[in-house]
Design a protein around this motif. Sequence first.
Motif, mmCIF file in Angstrom:
data_model
loop_
_atom_site.group_PDB
_atom_site.id
_atom_site.type_symbol
_atom_site.label_atom_id
_atom_site.label_comp_id
_atom_site.label_asym_id
_atom_site.label_seq_id
_atom_site.Cartn_x
_atom_site.Cartn_y
_atom_site.Cartn_z
ATOM 1 N N LEU A 182 -4.332 -3.810 5.443
ATOM 2 C CA LEU A 182 -4.036 -3.113 6.691
ATOM 3 C C LEU A 182 -5.191 -3.423 7.621
ATOM 4 O O LEU A 182 -6.362 -3.261 7.247
ATOM 5 C CB LEU A 182 -3.950 -1.600 6.473
ATOM 6 C CG LEU A 182 -2.757 -1.096 5.688
ATOM 7 C CD1 LEU A 182 -2.869 0.403 5.479
ATOM 8 C CD2 LEU A 182 -1.461 -1.439 6.392
ATOM 9 N N LYS A 183 -4.875 -3.920 8.808
ATOM 10 C CA LYS A 183 -5.914 -4.197 9.802
ATOM 11 C C LYS A 183 -5.782 -3.155 10.896
ATOM 12 O O LYS A 183 -4.786 -3.132 11.631
ATOM 13 C CB LYS A 183 -5.791 -5.603 10.369
ATOM 14 C CG LYS A 183 -6.916 -5.909 11.332
ATOM 15 C CD LYS A 183 -6.967 -7.346 11.734
ATOM 16 C CE LYS A 183 -8.066 -7.482 12.753
ATOM 17 N NZ LYS A 183 -8.902 -8.599 12.544
ATOM 18 N N GLU B 161 -10.485 -3.676 7.812
ATOM 19 C CA GLU B 161 -9.403 -4.140 6.947
ATOM 20 C C GLU B 161 -9.493 -3.415 5.612
ATOM 21 O O GLU B 161 -10.577 -3.297 5.041
ATOM 22 C CB GLU B 161 -9.491 -5.649 6.715
ATOM 23 C CG GLU B 161 -9.158 -6.463 7.932
ATOM 24 C CD GLU B 161 -9.103 -7.957 7.638
ATOM 25 O OE1 GLU B 161 -8.866 -8.349 6.471
ATOM 26 O OE2 GLU B 161 -9.307 -8.731 8.594
ATOM 27 N N VAL B 162 -8.333 -2.932 5.147
ATOM 28 C CA VAL B 162 -8.250 -2.220 3.881
ATOM 29 C C VAL B 162 -7.224 -2.934 3.010
ATOM 30 O O VAL B 162 -6.083 -3.140 3.439
ATOM 31 C CB VAL B 162 -7.810 -0.749 4.113
ATOM 32 C CG1 VAL B 162 -7.664 -0.012 2.798
ATOM 33 C CG2 VAL B 162 -8.772 -0.039 5.042
ATOM 34 N N PRO B 163 -7.610 -3.320 1.777
ATOM 35 C CA PRO B 163 -6.619 -3.964 0.902
ATOM 36 C C PRO B 163 -5.513 -2.993 0.503
ATOM 37 O O PRO B 163 -5.759 -1.787 0.345
ATOM 38 C CB PRO B 163 -7.439 -4.390 -0.314
ATOM 39 C CG PRO B 163 -8.737 -3.675 -0.234
ATOM 40 C CD PRO B 163 -8.909 -3.182 1.166
ATOM 41 N N ILE B 164 -4.308 -3.525 0.368
ATOM 42 C CA ILE B 164 -3.172 -2.708 -0.062
ATOM 43 C C ILE B 164 -2.439 -3.424 -1.194
ATOM 44 O O ILE B 164 -2.517 -4.641 -1.320
ATOM 45 C CB ILE B 164 -2.187 -2.421 1.096
ATOM 46 C CG1 ILE B 164 -1.623 -3.717 1.689
ATOM 47 C CG2 ILE B 164 -2.825 -1.553 2.153
ATOM 48 C CD1 ILE B 164 -0.509 -3.520 2.703
ATOM 49 N N GLY C 187 5.283 8.820 11.226
ATOM 50 C CA GLY C 187 4.496 8.073 12.205
ATOM 51 C C GLY C 187 3.400 7.240 11.549
ATOM 52 O O GLY C 187 3.113 6.125 11.982
ATOM 53 N N MET C 188 2.798 7.759 10.487
ATOM 54 C CA MET C 188 1.761 7.016 9.770
ATOM 55 C C MET C 188 2.374 5.796 9.085
ATOM 56 O O MET C 188 1.804 4.704 9.120
ATOM 57 C CB MET C 188 1.072 7.916 8.743
ATOM 58 C CG MET C 188 -0.055 7.227 8.010
ATOM 59 S SD MET C 188 -1.438 6.762 9.075
ATOM 60 C CE MET C 188 -2.193 8.342 9.350
ATOM 61 N N SER C 189 3.550 5.965 8.493
ATOM 62 C CA SER C 189 4.231 4.836 7.851
ATOM 63 C C SER C 189 4.568 3.759 8.879
ATOM 64 O O SER C 189 4.367 2.568 8.623
ATOM 65 C CB SER C 189 5.508 5.304 7.148
ATOM 66 O OG SER C 189 5.179 6.161 6.075
ATOM 67 N N ARG C 190 5.080 4.152 10.042
ATOM 68 C CA ARG C 190 5.382 3.176 11.100
ATOM 69 C C ARG C 190 4.117 2.441 11.547
ATOM 70 O O ARG C 190 4.122 1.228 11.738
ATOM 71 C CB ARG C 190 6.061 3.857 12.287
ATOM 72 C CG ARG C 190 7.526 4.160 12.068
ATOM 73 C CD ARG C 190 8.249 4.520 13.359
ATOM 74 N NE ARG C 190 7.561 5.523 14.151
ATOM 75 C CZ ARG C 190 7.754 6.839 14.063
ATOM 76 N NH1 ARG C 190 8.619 7.325 13.198
ATOM 77 N NH2 ARG C 190 7.086 7.676 14.831
ATOM 78 N N PHE C 191 3.035 3.184 11.698
ATOM 79 C CA PHE C 191 1.759 2.583 12.103
ATOM 80 C C PHE C 191 1.291 1.565 11.061
ATOM 81 O O PHE C 191 0.894 0.451 11.397
ATOM 82 C CB PHE C 191 0.706 3.677 12.311
ATOM 83 C CG PHE C 191 -0.648 3.150 12.683
ATOM 84 C CD1 PHE C 191 -0.854 2.544 13.915
ATOM 85 C CD2 PHE C 191 -1.704 3.255 11.797
ATOM 86 C CE1 PHE C 191 -2.108 2.048 14.264
ATOM 87 C CE2 PHE C 191 -2.952 2.755 12.134
ATOM 88 C CZ PHE C 191 -3.158 2.160 13.368
ATOM 89 N N PHE C 192 1.371 1.923 9.777
ATOM 90 C CA PHE C 192 0.978 1.008 8.716
ATOM 91 C C PHE C 192 1.867 -0.237 8.689
ATOM 92 O O PHE C 192 1.382 -1.339 8.480
ATOM 93 C CB PHE C 192 1.002 1.709 7.358
ATOM 94 C CG PHE C 192 -0.233 2.525 7.059
ATOM 95 C CD1 PHE C 192 -1.176 2.820 8.026
ATOM 96 C CD2 PHE C 192 -0.450 3.005 5.790
ATOM 97 C CE1 PHE C 192 -2.307 3.566 7.745
ATOM 98 C CE2 PHE C 192 -1.587 3.750 5.483
ATOM 99 C CZ PHE C 192 -2.513 4.035 6.466
ATOM 100 N N ASN C 193 3.180 -0.044 8.889
ATOM 101 C CA ASN C 193 4.102 -1.190 8.888
ATOM 102 C C ASN C 193 3.724 -2.221 9.945
ATOM 103 O O ASN C 193 3.931 -3.415 9.753
ATOM 104 C CB ASN C 193 5.540 -0.734 9.114
ATOM 105 C CG ASN C 193 6.146 -0.088 7.896
ATOM 106 O OD1 ASN C 193 5.790 -0.401 6.759
ATOM 107 N ND2 ASN C 193 7.077 0.824 8.112
ATOM 108 N N LYS C 194 3.168 -1.781 11.052
ATOM 109 C CA LYS C 194 2.773 -2.692 12.128
ATOM 110 C C LYS C 194 1.375 -3.253 11.939
ATOM 111 O O LYS C 194 0.967 -4.138 12.679
ATOM 112 C CB LYS C 194 2.853 -1.982 13.485
ATOM 113 C CG LYS C 194 4.255 -1.576 13.890
ATOM 114 C CD LYS C 194 4.325 -1.043 15.301
ATOM 115 C CE LYS C 194 3.478 0.180 15.476
ATOM 116 N NZ LYS C 194 3.594 0.782 16.817
#
Length: 140
Positions: A41-42, A47-50, A22-29
Amino acid sequence: GKIKLDKNGIWSHDNVPFVHEGMSRFFNKSIIQVSENNYHLKIQNSEVPIEVEDVILWVTDLDIFPEKSQILLHLSDEKIIKTDEAIKFLINSNDELYCYPDEFTKVKFTRKSYNFLINYITEEKGNFFIQVGKLKLPIN
């Protein structure tokens, strides 16, 4: 710590892969592009740089309808793309499949989705195609 999306579509934090799907899906969006090859990631107002090793979008699943000559690509950001003659396909030297729904977007197939699509790849005079019903898309 450092958040990374690796070349296989796996998220990690300080090189420890996420186990929570679920965390991966959330990050993907939540990925936004802030400049060329620079992503964040917003999440709400933060906002966090990735670090991104390859692409930010993945084909995670497919719906294939030979009777309609149609392929639907399910992407990691939960969007769905209907394929047509405008979409471009490419297999690189590492046998990885990508598609380009438009000139600005590069999408990589997960190994699972690529293996499923293999059943629809045909060869003609040394050229390869994805063929579903009457739809015939070249692979470069």
